[in-house]
Structures are given as structure tokens and as C-alpha cells.
Design a protein around this motif. Structure first.
Motif, PDB file in Angstrom:
ATOM      1  N   PRO B  64       0.814  -1.236   0.000  1.00  0.00           N
ATOM      2  CA  PRO B  64       0.000   0.000   0.000  1.00  0.00           C
ATOM      3  C   PRO B  64       0.836   1.269   0.000  1.00  0.00           C
ATOM      4  N   GLY B  65       2.121   1.143   0.325  1.00  0.00           N
ATOM      5  CA  GLY B  65       2.992   2.321   0.272  1.00  0.00           C
ATOM      6  C   GLY B  65       3.046   2.932  -1.115  1.00  0.00           C
ATOM      7  N   ILE B  66       2.733   2.143  -2.142  1.00  0.00           N
ATOM      8  CA  ILE B  66       2.814   2.645  -3.517  1.00  0.00           C
ATOM      9  C   ILE B  66       1.829   3.806  -3.739  1.00  0.00           C
ATOM     10  N   LEU B  67       0.741   3.817  -2.950  1.00  0.00           N
ATOM     11  CA  LEU B  67      -0.262   4.879  -3.139  1.00  0.00           C
ATOM     12  C   LEU B  67       0.345   6.256  -2.902  1.00  0.00           C
ATOM     13  N   ALA B  68       1.255   6.339  -1.957  1.00  0.00           N
ATOM     14  CA  ALA B  68       1.947   7.613  -1.722  1.00  0.00           C
ATOM     15  C   ALA B  68       3.241   7.693  -2.519  1.00  0.00           C
ATOM     16  N   ASP B  69       3.899   6.548  -2.701  1.00  0.00           N
ATOM     17  CA  ASP B  69       5.223   6.566  -3.314  1.00  0.00           C
ATOM     18  C   ASP B  69       5.171   6.843  -4.814  1.00  0.00           C
ATOM     19  N   ALA B  70       4.128   6.373  -5.489  1.00  0.00           N
ATOM     20  CA  ALA B  70       4.067   6.594  -6.937  1.00  0.00           C
ATOM     21  C   ALA B  70       3.985   8.087  -7.273  1.00  0.00           C
ATOM     22  N   PRO B  71       3.061   8.839  -6.633  1.00  0.00           N
ATOM     23  CA  PRO B  71       3.061  10.286  -6.920  1.00  0.00           C
ATOM     24  C   PRO B  71       4.362  10.968  -6.497  1.00  0.00           C
ATOM     25  N   ALA B  72       4.933  10.530  -5.362  1.00  0.00           N
ATOM     26  CA  ALA B  72       6.185  11.150  -4.900  1.00  0.00           C
ATOM     27  C   ALA B  72       7.302  10.893  -5.902  1.00  0.00           C
ATOM     28  N   GLY B  83      -2.758   7.743 -14.905  1.00  0.00           N
ATOM     29  CA  GLY B  83      -3.902   6.943 -14.477  1.00  0.00           C
ATOM     30  C   GLY B  83      -3.583   6.177 -13.222  1.00  0.00           C
ATOM     31  N   ALA B  84      -4.615   5.892 -12.439  1.00  0.00           N
ATOM     32  CA  ALA B  84      -4.451   5.103 -11.226  1.00  0.00           C
ATOM     33  C   ALA B  84      -5.740   4.314 -11.006  1.00  0.00           C
ATOM     34  N   TRP B  85      -5.575   3.103 -10.566  1.00  0.00           N
ATOM     35  CA  TRP B  85      -6.756   2.276 -10.336  1.00  0.00           C
ATOM     36  C   TRP B  85      -6.401   1.196  -9.338  1.00  0.00           C
ATOM     37  N   SER B  86      -7.281   0.970  -8.337  1.00  0.00           N
ATOM     38  CA  SER B  86      -7.040  -0.068  -7.350  1.00  0.00           C
ATOM     39  C   SER B  86      -8.130  -1.113  -7.446  1.00  0.00           C
ATOM     40  N   GLU B  87      -7.675  -2.366  -7.408  1.00  0.00           N
ATOM     41  CA  GLU B  87      -8.612  -3.486  -7.432  1.00  0.00           C
ATOM     42  C   GLU B  87      -8.286  -4.313  -6.190  1.00  0.00           C
ATOM     43  N   GLY B  88      -9.097  -4.114  -5.122  1.00  0.00           N
ATOM     44  CA  GLY B  88      -8.753  -4.749  -3.863  1.00  0.00           C
ATOM     45  C   GLY B  88      -7.427  -4.210  -3.360  1.00  0.00           C
ATOM     46  N   ASP B  89      -6.491  -5.111  -3.058  1.00  0.00           N
ATOM     47  CA  ASP B  89      -5.194  -4.627  -2.565  1.00  0.00           C
ATOM     48  C   ASP B  89      -4.167  -4.558  -3.690  1.00  0.00           C
ATOM     49  N   ARG B  90      -4.622  -4.604  -4.918  1.00  0.00           N
ATOM     50  CA  ARG B  90      -3.712  -4.509  -6.055  1.00  0.00           C
ATOM     51  C   ARG B  90      -3.860  -3.121  -6.669  1.00  0.00           C
ATOM     52  N   HIS B  91      -2.777  -2.372  -6.670  1.00  0.00           N
ATOM     53  CA  HIS B  91      -2.826  -0.974  -7.094  1.00  0.00           C
ATOM     54  C   HIS B  91      -2.082  -0.801  -8.418  1.00  0.00           C
ATOM     55  N   HIS B  92      -2.755  -0.157  -9.359  1.00  0.00           N
ATOM     56  CA  HIS B  92      -2.171   0.080 -10.685  1.00  0.00           C
ATOM     57  C   HIS B  92      -1.894   1.574 -10.847  1.00  0.00           C
ATOM     58  N   PHE B  93      -0.749   1.890 -11.403  1.00  0.00           N
ATOM     59  CA  PHE B  93      -0.450   3.277 -11.778  1.00  0.00           C
ATOM     60  C   PHE B  93       0.114   3.267 -13.190  1.00  0.00           C
ATOM     61  N   TRP B  94      -0.274   4.272 -13.971  1.00  0.00           N
ATOM     62  CA  TRP B  94       0.249   4.418 -15.327  1.00  0.00           C
ATOM     63  C   TRP B  94       1.096   5.683 -15.396  1.00  0.00           C
ATOM     64  N   PHE B  95       2.270   5.535 -15.930  1.00  0.00           N
ATOM     65  CA  PHE B  95       3.201   6.671 -16.050  1.00  0.00           C
ATOM     66  C   PHE B  95       3.506   6.884 -17.516  1.00  0.00           C
ATOM     67  N   ARG B  96       3.492   8.142 -17.942  1.00  0.00           N
ATOM     68  CA  ARG B  96       3.984   8.463 -19.278  1.00  0.00           C
ATOM     69  C   ARG B  96       5.383   9.048 -19.133  1.00  0.00           C
ATOM     70  N   LYS B  97       6.301   8.505 -19.903  1.00  0.00           N
ATOM     71  CA  LYS B  97       7.677   8.992 -19.830  1.00  0.00           C
ATOM     72  C   LYS B  97       7.771  10.320 -20.558  1.00  0.00           C
ATOM     73  N   LEU B  98       8.114  11.371 -19.825  1.00  0.00           N
ATOM     74  CA  LEU B  98       8.177  12.712 -20.417  1.00  0.00           C
ATOM     75  C   LEU B  98       9.572  13.057 -20.916  1.00  0.00           C
ATOM     76  N   HIS B  99      10.584  12.441 -20.302  1.00  0.00           N
ATOM     77  CA  HIS B  99      11.966  12.779 -20.667  1.00  0.00           C
ATOM     78  C   HIS B  99      12.850  11.632 -20.208  1.00  0.00           C
ATOM     79  N   GLU B 100      14.088  11.648 -20.702  1.00  0.00           N
ATOM     80  CA  GLU B 100      15.029  10.601 -20.282  1.00  0.00           C
ATOM     81  C   GLU B 100      15.403  10.775 -18.831  1.00  0.00           C
TER      82      GLU B 100
END
Lengths: 195, 100
Positions: B64-72, B83-100
């Protein structure tokens, strides 16, 4: 006779210093260019050789390296145990250091816990628990941190005290140095930890 | 496609079961299920490093730490969470790479 009041007791009057000579002019302006290095990085002094503290230090180091920050870990005193080869020589250059090497052989797989050590049983249980939670143990974290580009610096002064040579440490050590190297790195870091 | 699936006891994430069809489609999926801090961030960083600018990385984590760690992490590395989506205790985050 009336006791002297506290205010009257004997604090000699401080002589007023003579007026400073009139300043020749306004104080010189500080230099316009800010020559300080850009503060963007993490410096961690690993002083402790305790399993749990070192684990925390490496969690931070690995997290920071994964976030694109340059990380320097400076190993001193008991922290040198972390980067000591598991099969390092136990012969020091004199009997005292040899005894020290036997009492404290070092190696990331041999670190004791701060609490619940139980003569070495605690770390065994902790390693098993961490394995169940898929947490890499300290020796794996050392490799991971190295692969992520964390800079490892070994303190030469404490190496000498503890009878360690460069051959006793893991080959991942980037530099053997002293306090000036640490300070130079720390001045360029905005996160600076002593663990 | 990089797909890391280290924990065989957990069922794999099933794209067909996603309730929201508007969630992004990832170029690379990183499954960090069952891993604890800091491993989800380490795996995410490795995946983002491996893709080209503009591509999308999805990370799946059960810590569950990912909920805070992904935005950080996104803020520190100046990458974009799209994008972000949680299904039970499984948390998904989508990141677009903006730069190297």
C-alpha cells in the motif's frame, strides 16, 4: 549587616570596548554569483553495522537512486562490516588487530540486530521473515545499490583502526577516503543522513 | 514488452476485468505484486528507463505504500502519472515517460 542583593554581587562591570574605527566605506558586497553546488543528491553516513539500521540506510539509498538522485554512502566504524568481504582475512598487521578481526569478522551476511539479536538467532529469523515478504536482505541490497550507481566510500581512518585493508573490502567500493571527501559530497546534497 | 511476474501465488492481473475501459494502455507492464518498499519503485524506475519518451509504463503493486510513493516518485523524477486504479489490494499506476 544586610546581605548584598544578588544584583550587587561582584560581577565586574564589563569595560565598554573602544569604538571601532570608523569604517572606511560600506562593507563589501557578497559575490553576486552563487558558487555553491546545486543541491540535488543524497549522502548517507553508515556508521552502524546493525542489520536493521543498515537495511533502512539501503532502502533509502536504493529508493533515491531509483528516483534519479545521485547517492553517496560513506562507510565508517561498524558500517565497514557491511562492505567487508565475507571471507576477508582475519590476520591484522599486529596481534591486537588480528584479535579484532577474529572478534568482528564482518560481512553483510553476519550483521547483528539492534534489538532481539539473541546471540545471532534474531537475524536468522529476520532474514526468513524478510524472505517471506520478498524483501532483499542487506547483502542483496548492497549489490542492488551498486548496480543502481550508488557511490560507495570507505573511511580509511577506521579501516586502519580495525585492521582492514582494501583487499578485505568488497570490490564495489568506489573510493577510499576521509572526511573531506564526505563533506564535499554532503555540501552538494540536500538529504544528508547519519545512520 | 517486459513482464515480471515473481509471485505465482497471486492471480495475474486480468485486463478484461477492468471496469473502466478508459484506463490507459501500457507499453510495458511491471508487476511488483508481493514486493515491499523499495522494490516497486526500483522496478518502476528500471521500466521507465527502458522505454522511449512518450511510452506508457504500468506498475502493479500490492504494497500500500505505492499509493503515496508513486506520486512522490513522479514528482521527484518529473514524470507524469496518467492513471491510477485499485482493485482490492492490487494498485495500478500508469506513467507516461516525459523525458530521459
Amino acid at each position: 549587616m544586610v546581605a548584598p542583593s544578588p544584583s550587587a554581587t561582584s560581577i565586574p562591570a564589563v569595560p565598554t570596548p573602544p569604538d571601532p574605527p570608523a569604517a572606511a566605506g560600506p562593507l563589501p558586497e557578497p559575490a553576486q554569483a552563487d558558487l555553491r553546488p546545486v543541491k540535488d543528491g543524497v549522502t548517507i553516513v553508515v556508521f552502524s553495522g546493525d542489520f536493521d539500521r543498515v537495511q533502512a540506510a539501503f532502502n533509502i539509498a536504493v529508493g533515491a537512486a531509483s528516483s534519479g538522485l545521485p547517492v553517496t554512502m560513506f562507510f565508517t566504524f561498524w558500517g565497514l562490516d557491511v562492505i567487508t568481504r565475507p571471507n576477508a582475512s582475519r590476520v591484522g598487521r599486529d596481534p591486537l588487530r588480528t584479535a579484532f578481526r577474529w572478534l568482528k569478522p564482518g560481512g553483510a551476511g553476519r550483521l547483528p540486530l539492534t534489538r532481539f539479536n539473541f546471540l545471532g538467532l534474531g537475524p536468522v529469523l529476520m532474514r526468513r521473515l524478510m524472505g517471506q515478504f520478498r524483501m532483499p536482505a542487506v547483502d542483496q541490497m548492497v549489490e542492488l545499490a551498486h548496480s543502481l550507481g550508488v557511490r560507495f566510500i570507505a573511511c580509511t581512518i577506521t579501516m586502519g583502526v580495525m585492521g582492514l585493508t582494501e583487499a578485505d573490502l568488497l570490490p564495489i567500493v568506489d573510493a577510499y577516503a576521509g572526511v573531506a571527501t564526505y563533506l564535499a559530497d554532503a555540501r552538494g546534497s540536500d538529504v544528508n543522513l547519519f545512520i | 514488452m517486459v513482464s515480471q511476474r515473481p509471485d505465482p501465488t497471486l492471480p495475474p492481473p486480468d485486463p478484461a476485468r477492468r471496469p473502466n475501459p478508459g484506463l490507459p494502455r501500457a507499453d510495458v507492464v511491471v508487476d511488483a505484486s508481493g514486493f515491499l518498499c523499495p522494490m516497486p519503485i526500483v522496478k518502476l524506475a528500471q521500466a521507465v528507463k527502458s522505454v522511449a519518451v512518450g511510452q506508457i509504463v504500468e506498475v502493479v503493486a500490492t504494497d500500500p505504500g505505492i499509493l503515496a510513493d508513486a506520486p512522490a516518485w513522479a514528482q521527484m523524477t518529473r514524470q507524469d502519472i496518467i492513471g491510477a486504479w485499485s482493485e482490492g489490494d492490487r494498485h495500478h499506476f500508469w506513467f507516461r515517460k516525459l523525458h530521459e
